[in-house]
Design an enzyme around this catalytic site. Structure first.
Site, short mmCIF file in Angstrom:
data_model
loop_
_atom_site.label_atom_id
_atom_site.label_comp_id
_atom_site.label_asym_id
_atom_site.label_seq_id
_atom_site.Cartn_x
_atom_site.Cartn_y
_atom_site.Cartn_z
N ALA A 184 113.77 -11.51 -81.60
CA ALA A 184 113.29 -10.49 -80.67
C ALA A 184 111.90 -10.77 -80.14
O ALA A 184 111.45 -10.11 -79.21
CB ALA A 184 113.30 -9.11 -81.35
N CYS A 185 111.20 -11.74 -80.72
CA CYS A 185 109.80 -11.95 -80.35
C CYS A 185 109.49 -13.42 -80.25
O CYS A 185 109.66 -14.16 -81.21
CB CYS A 185 108.88 -11.29 -81.38
N GLY A 186 109.02 -13.85 -79.09
CA GLY A 186 108.70 -15.25 -78.89
C GLY A 186 107.24 -15.59 -79.07
O GLY A 186 106.87 -16.76 -79.02
#
Length: 287
Positions: A117-119
């Site tokens: 969900a988070c890059g």
């Protein structure tokens, strides 16, 4: 390459009906450890497949590479599960840069696993999150037809073969803004990974900067996706859902046309609306 999908037994419950048990297909989510010149850079949770593209796109987003020649070789590492294990797990990938390319500094390393969900998870400072691109999309003269842009989400959805089986993957596609051709489409449990795979494909094909192209994504437009578009020189980012406030601010700053809520017969333009023209529908093969 590891598995993209897997099967499991599930119980389905419906109102006013007896529970039923059946086989179901799930999208696989596994960690990929990315190393550069033998040194660990990051671990991301991803759907296996196109891992070299994923790593290459990640390195573009980090400002490390801008062309195919910047990478000498990329290979999976044997012995990833232990010192005496020679099994290739396909979950550790080492990228060797060309001798003239500076490796990423310590500030680029992620302190913990990046989730699907988070890059940008694991970055150690605000300054390390915002990077200056080698390319400037602001002066890209691309003009796109609004009606053709509104068709892009359906075209993206039509190419999501793994989503059809699982219902659980994001997608990103790179579209030639002049011909309307979908150059590449990739799926992943992480929206940022899908974008990295698309951009990685492009850099390995020596297509950067991506002038005259549209990046279409299946979900929302976050800050990190605008950042990745900027680092690859993409002038137009189109998203099915909403952008964040930082995404809109960064798009305006970098001169990227940012379209959100692109669905049905409408869209909302948050930055650089001058590139989108409201004209009679053209041929379906052009944008």
């Amino acid at each position: 390459m590891g598995r993209i999908t897997t099967q499991t037994r599930v119980t389905r419950i419906r109102r006013d009906a007896a529970p039923t048990t059946r086989a179901d297909v799930l999208a696989v989510e596994e960690p990929l450890e990315m190393r550069v010149n033998g040194r660990r850079l990051a671990v991301t949770m991803r759907t296996p497949g196109n891992d070299v593209e994923l790593a290459a796109g990640f390195l573009v987003a980090e400002g490390v590479i801008t062309r195919a020649g910047d990478v000498s070789v990329a290979r999976y590492c044997a012995g990833a599960t232990g010192a005496d294990d020679l099994t290739n797990t396909y979950n550790v990938l080492d990228v060797t840069l060309a001798p003239e390319v500076d490796p990423p500094g310590p500030e680029s390393s992620r302190n913990f696993t990046t989730t699907s969900a988070c890059g940008v998870c694991g970055k150690t400072s605000i300054e390390s999150v915002t990077l200056r691109s080698a390319f400037d999309p602001a002066d890209d003269g691309l003009l796109v037809d609004a009606d053709a842009m509104l068709r892009l989400p359906d075209r993206l959805r039509a190419g999501q073969s793994v989503f059809d089986k699982t219902g659980g993957l994001h997608a990103a596609a790179l579209i030639d803004g002049h011909s309307g051709e979908i150059r590449v489409l990739r799926e992943d449990v992480g929206r940022h990974n899908a974008v990295d795979k698309v951009i990685g494909w492009a850099v390995l094909a020596d297509l950067l900067p991506l002038r005259g192209h549209i990046l279409q994504v299946s979900g929302r437009a976050s800050f990190e996706l605008v950042q990745k578009a900027a680092m690859a020189g993409v002038p137009v980012l189109s998203a099915v859902s909403a952008p964040s406030s930082l995404a809109a601010e960064l798009a305006e700053e970098r001169g990227i046309t940012l379209a959100g809520f692109v669905r049905g017969d409408s869209m909302v333009l948050y930055a650089r609306p001058d590139r989108v023209q409201v004209t009679p529908a053209r041929s379906s093969s052009h944008i």
